[in-house]
Design a protein around this motif. Structure first.
Motif, PDB file in Angstrom:
ATOM      1  N   HIS A  99       0.850  -1.190   0.000  1.00 20.82           N
ATOM      2  CA  HIS A  99       0.000   0.000   0.000  1.00 20.82           C
ATOM      3  C   HIS A  99       0.892   1.248   0.000  1.00 20.82           C
ATOM      4  CE1 HIS A  99      -3.299   2.715   0.909  1.00 20.82           C
ATOM      5  NE2 HIS A  99      -4.147   1.711   0.862  1.00 20.82           N
ATOM      6  N   PRO A 100       0.590   2.242  -0.854  1.00 18.42           N
ATOM      7  CA  PRO A 100       1.415   3.455  -0.875  1.00 18.42           C
ATOM      8  C   PRO A 100       1.405   4.218   0.443  1.00 18.42           C
ATOM      9  CG  PRO A 100       0.014   3.321  -2.826  1.00 18.42           C
ATOM     10  CD  PRO A 100      -0.451   2.259  -1.897  1.00 18.42           C
ATOM     11  N   GLU A 101       0.314   4.155   1.190  1.00 17.62           N
ATOM     12  CA  GLU A 101       0.243   4.875   2.461  1.00 17.62           C
ATOM     13  C   GLU A 101       1.329   4.397   3.411  1.00 17.62           C
ATOM     14  OE1 GLU A 101      -1.927   7.809   4.822  1.00 17.62           O
ATOM     15  OE2 GLU A 101      -2.461   7.078   2.828  1.00 17.62           O
ATOM     16  N   GLU A 113      -2.030  12.624  -3.235  1.00 15.39           N
ATOM     17  CA  GLU A 113      -3.200  12.040  -3.887  1.00 15.39           C
ATOM     18  C   GLU A 113      -3.838  13.034  -4.853  1.00 15.39           C
ATOM     19  OE1 GLU A 113      -5.067   8.735  -0.797  1.00 15.39           O
ATOM     20  OE2 GLU A 113      -5.682  10.830  -0.629  1.00 15.39           O
ATOM     21  N   ARG A 114      -3.893  14.301  -4.443  1.00 15.74           N
ATOM     22  CA  ARG A 114      -4.482  15.314  -5.322  1.00 15.74           C
ATOM     23  C   ARG A 114      -3.625  15.535  -6.555  1.00 15.74           C
ATOM     24  NH1 ARG A 114      -8.461  18.854  -4.638  1.00 15.74           N
ATOM     25  NH2 ARG A 114      -8.488  20.780  -5.881  1.00 15.74           N
ATOM     26  N   VAL A 115      -2.320  15.472  -6.397  1.00 16.23           N
ATOM     27  CA  VAL A 115      -1.428  15.701  -7.539  1.00 16.23           C
ATOM     28  C   VAL A 115      -1.525  14.560  -8.544  1.00 16.23           C
ATOM     29  CG1 VAL A 115       0.990  15.879  -8.226  1.00 16.23           C
ATOM     30  CG2 VAL A 115       0.152  17.155  -6.252  1.00 16.23           C
ATOM     31  N   ILE A 116      -1.486  13.325  -8.076  1.00 19.15           N
ATOM     32  CA  ILE A 116      -1.502  12.179  -8.998  1.00 19.15           C
ATOM     33  C   ILE A 116      -2.905  11.880  -9.505  1.00 19.15           C
ATOM     34  CG2 ILE A 116       0.525  11.216  -7.867  1.00 19.15           C
ATOM     35  CD1 ILE A 116      -1.239   9.167  -6.518  1.00 19.15           C
ATOM     36  N   GLY A 117      -3.929  12.478  -8.888  1.00 16.52           N
ATOM     37  CA  GLY A 117      -5.298  12.281  -9.359  1.00 16.52           C
ATOM     38  C   GLY A 117      -5.908  10.951  -8.977  1.00 16.52           C
ATOM     39  N   GLN A 118      -5.330  10.263  -8.003  1.00 16.05           N
ATOM     40  CA  GLN A 118      -5.838   8.951  -7.580  1.00 16.05           C
ATOM     41  C   GLN A 118      -5.731   8.836  -6.067  1.00 16.05           C
ATOM     42  OE1 GLN A 118      -7.142   6.529  -9.467  1.00 16.05           O
ATOM     43  NE2 GLN A 118      -6.670   7.276 -11.518  1.00 16.05           N
ATOM     44  N   LEU A 155      -1.349  15.315   5.804  1.00 14.49           N
ATOM     45  CA  LEU A 155      -1.550  16.350   4.804  1.00 14.49           C
ATOM     46  C   LEU A 155      -0.674  16.121   3.575  1.00 14.49           C
ATOM     47  CD1 LEU A 155      -1.742  19.516   7.092  1.00 14.49           C
ATOM     48  CD2 LEU A 155      -3.621  18.437   5.857  1.00 14.49           C
ATOM     49  N   VAL A 156       0.552  15.663   3.781  1.00 17.18           N
ATOM     50  CA  VAL A 156       1.428  15.364   2.644  1.00 17.18           C
ATOM     51  C   VAL A 156       0.827  14.269   1.772  1.00 17.18           C
ATOM     52  CG1 VAL A 156       3.659  14.355   2.029  1.00 17.18           C
ATOM     53  CG2 VAL A 156       3.551  16.157   3.745  1.00 17.18           C
ATOM     54  N   ILE A 171      -5.393   2.551  -5.947  1.00 20.93           N
ATOM     55  CA  ILE A 171      -4.284   2.069  -6.774  1.00 20.93           C
ATOM     56  C   ILE A 171      -3.355   1.142  -5.998  1.00 20.93           C
ATOM     57  CG2 ILE A 171      -4.327   4.105  -8.251  1.00 20.93           C
ATOM     58  CD1 ILE A 171      -1.974   5.206  -6.674  1.00 20.93           C
ATOM     59  N   ALA A 172      -3.640   0.883  -4.740  1.00 25.64           N
ATOM     60  CA  ALA A 172      -2.763   0.053  -3.916  1.00 25.64           C
ATOM     61  C   ALA A 172      -2.706  -1.366  -4.478  1.00 25.64           C
ATOM     62  CB  ALA A 172      -3.265   0.025  -2.471  1.00 25.64           C
TER      63      ALA A 172
END
Length: 435
Positions: free
Chosen positions: A315-317, A343-348, A337-338, A353-354
């Motif tokens: 999982h990316p988290e 997530e907002r930048v990559i749009g997913q 927050l990071v 996507i995990a």
């Protein structure tokens, strides 16, 4: 004071609208910048950048982030205007303490305290009409209102700049050609956003199939040459692409798991023009982030014959949590927050996507290879992936994240697994003789 606050809100709203117009069409710059202008921006050379201006910050973070920051700017500015107005009001117009009473009493009558007691002594001087402690408090509030907004903007900009720098993948140079791979060809594969991938193509005997080998974060295709050579000896054609922003491939705004998967989709779409008919089986093989991308791309297509995942995370988290812990950044609230910002930048969303979420949607056979002594991605991640997909096989070998002991034996095991799970393509029909 109310009119002052209204004017402040109008000015800030105009600034926010200007920033929205100025930033429309501006690509979001995050994690890594690869265009010359974006590179200058990451180094602090920002033409027209005004610190404390939402329009200037929009050139760095994009339109959506500029709107959010403009709202914060409005709140801070309104608070600053109110605090300054309060300071000036209290400085010029003293409070109720020391206020003269015109109620028929003697000219020297003054109201003091809150219990209605009166002092008919002489009129105090003007300096005593304002309480010194209250004036000092108002002065500190006014200075705080003046200093906090630019400090917040500056810290936010520095934080985004540091985040982009730390998450930018390095460009690893390719070594020269080695003797067993003298037939290797460099090809160009078109991918998303009008970019092209530089890939190493080594065709094998017709009919066995193709293995696409995807490197990990900050690597390039040459790192997987030993595995490609072992597969080529077993009759496979091999394709080793460099992901965008890596190796010799074109630069693009940022690198991420979805973009690695997009590059694999591009390679899968490019292959039919090279292989001809009949269609040959295609296998996706990746390492680390490349393995996660292979699982993501394989879950979105039905023309993948098998997937070999080497040292993939679950999982990316969890990956980001370990990365934040290395920098001693607390997960709450900064780390959280990071992650939401990424997530907002990559749009997913990370959950969508995990690999642990996508592996169950893969129809093809899956082999999970993991090092027993992997400290970058713990073995527990591979075990979680296998638990999420009963059809996946787990192969645990002695080794670490970037290397295994007795790699030749490992290549033989992987090749044997492919022979059992991926049948060869049917032979092409012989052409009819011309009369």
């Amino acid at each position: 004071m109310g009119s002052t606050c209204t004017q402040a809100a109008r000015r800030c709203c105009n600034t926010a609208c200007a920033s929205r117009r100025a930033s429309s069409g501006v690509a979001t710059v995050v994690m890594t910048a690869h265009t010359p202008s974006a590179t200058r921006a990451s180094e602090g050379e920002l033409p027209g950048m005004e610190f404390g201006s939402a329009a200037g910050l929009a050139l760095v973070v994009g339109s959506d982030e500029a709107c959010i920051l403009a709202i914060i700017f409005i709140a801070y500015s309104a608070y600053g205007y109110c605090a300054r107005a309060t300071f000036y009001h209290n400085s010029c117009c003293p409070g109720t303490a020391g206020r003269k009473v015109h109620s028929g009493r003697p000219p020297g009558a003054w109201v003091v305290g809150h219990n209605g007691a009166h002092d008919h002594g002489p009129t105090p001087p003007r300096s005593a009409r304002t309480q010194p402690s209250q004036r000092a408090t108002n002065r500190m509030n006014a200075w705080a209102a003046l200093l906090v907004p630019p400090a917040a903007w500056g810290l936010g900009w520095l934080g985004l700049r540091w985040l982009r720098r730390e998450l930018a993948p390095p460009r690893l140079e390719h070594p020269g050609a080695v003797a067993p791979l003298t037939d290797l060809q460099w090809v160009s594969v078109p991918t998303a956003n009008g970019k092209h991938l530089a890939a190493q193509w080594l065709p094998g005997p017709a009919g066995r199939g193709v293995v696409i080998l995807q490197h990990g974060w900050g690597g390039n295709g040459s790192q997987l040459r030993p595995a490609a050579l072992a597969l080529h000896r077993r009759g496979w054609s091999v394709l080793l692409p460099d992901a965008r922003n890596h190796g010799r491939s074109d630069p693009d705004g940022h690198s991420s798991l979805p973009r690695f998967a997009e590059d694999l989709h591009a390679c899968l779409d490019w292959l039919p023009g090279q292989l001809g008919e009949p269609a040959q089986p295609v296998v996706l093989m990746g390492h680390s982030l490349g393995a996660a991308a292979a699982l993501l791309a394989g879950s979105q297509r039905s023309d993948v014959a098998a997937i070999v995942s080497v040292s993939a995370f679950a999982h990316p988290e969890q990956v980001m949590r370990r990365w934040l812990a290395e920098y001693r950044i607390p997960f709450w609230p900064l780390g959280w927050l990071v992650n939401r910002y990424i997530e907002r930048v990559i749009g997913q969303r990370f959950d969508d996507i995990a690999p642990v979420s996508r592996i169950a949607h893969i129809q093809a056979p899956v082999l999970l290879v993991h090092g027993q002594d992997d400290t970058v991605v713990p073995l527990e991640c591979a075990q979680r992936l296998q638990a999420s997909a009963p059809h996946a096989s787990l192969l645990v070998r002695a080794g670490r994240h970037d290397g295994f002991d007795e790699e030749d034996a490992l290549y033989a095991q992987v090749s044997d697994w492919l022979d059992r799970n991926v049948p060869a393509a049917p032979p092409a029909c012989a052409p009819r003789p011309q009369p």
